[in-house]
Write a protein that holds these residues in place. Structure first.
Motif, PDB file in Angstrom:
ATOM      1  N   ASN A  51       0.844  -1.192   0.000  1.00 42.05           N
ATOM      2  CA  ASN A  51       0.000   0.000   0.000  1.00 42.05           C
ATOM      3  C   ASN A  51       0.880   1.243   0.000  1.00 42.05           C
ATOM      4  O   ASN A  51       1.859   1.304   0.751  1.00 42.05           O
ATOM      5  N   PRO A  52       0.552   2.249  -0.821  1.00 42.90           N
ATOM      6  CA  PRO A  52       1.347   3.483  -0.812  1.00 42.90           C
ATOM      7  C   PRO A  52       1.325   4.132   0.573  1.00 42.90           C
ATOM      8  O   PRO A  52       0.288   4.159   1.239  1.00 42.90           O
ATOM      9  N   VAL A  53       2.501   4.614   0.993  1.00 43.74           N
ATOM     10  CA  VAL A  53       2.621   5.301   2.274  1.00 43.74           C
ATOM     11  C   VAL A  53       3.468   6.554   2.086  1.00 43.74           C
ATOM     12  O   VAL A  53       4.206   6.682   1.106  1.00 43.74           O
ATOM     13  N   GLN A  54       3.381   7.447   3.047  1.00 48.35           N
ATOM     14  CA  GLN A  54       4.161   8.682   3.014  1.00 48.35           C
ATOM     15  C   GLN A  54       5.647   8.364   3.168  1.00 48.35           C
ATOM     16  O   GLN A  54       6.014   7.370   3.787  1.00 48.35           O
ATOM     17  N   HIS A  55       6.485   9.194   2.600  1.00 49.41           N
ATOM     18  CA  HIS A  55       7.932   9.084   2.745  1.00 49.41           C
ATOM     19  C   HIS A  55       8.264   8.906   4.221  1.00 49.41           C
ATOM     20  O   HIS A  55       7.702   9.595   5.074  1.00 49.41           O
TER      21      HIS A  55
END
Length: 123
Positions: A51-55
């Motif tokens: 799942n895409p996550v913040q840096h």
């Protein structure tokens, strides 16, 4: 989950582990593949499930970047060019991305160095 499905709509989900045990995950979602010279993808940091996550250290880094990788051959040598821009990003995220350019260059240089070592071993 690790995955590599090199086709439009496919995903490359990967993880990296530092010597100190720190893990970081990322994901390429392929938009277009024009073999053998061009790959277009959306890149994001990801969690272990993809799942895409913040840096991990920048709250203002764009969630996604749009990447175009081209390969050109001349005199038996291949040159890889990678162009990346923020994708669906705010003005602040664009600024953070530009400010992080040198850091990205260093990171990709290390990755491409590992690729060069691998290619030298398998040739």
């Amino acid at each position: 989950m690790l995955a590599l499905d090199l086709k439009p709509g496919g995903v490359f989900h990967y993880g990296m582990r530092a010597d100190n045990g720190y893990e970081m995950w990322g994901k390429f979602t392929y938009q277009a593949i024009e073999a053998p010279e061009r790959i277009v993808s959306i890149l994001s940091f990801a969690d272990q499930q993809g799942n895409p996550v913040q840096h991990p250290v920048s709250a203002t880094w764009p969630l996604e970047s749009f990447n175009v990788m081209t390969l050109t051959e001349e005199n038996g040598k291949t040159t890889m060019t990678l162009r990346s821009t923020p994708h669906k990003a705010t003005d602040e995220q664009h600024r953070t991305f530009l400010e992080g350019h040198e850091s990205m260059k260093q990171g990709f240089k290390a990755t491409f160095g590992q690729l060069a070592q691998y290619l030298a071993r398998v040739q």
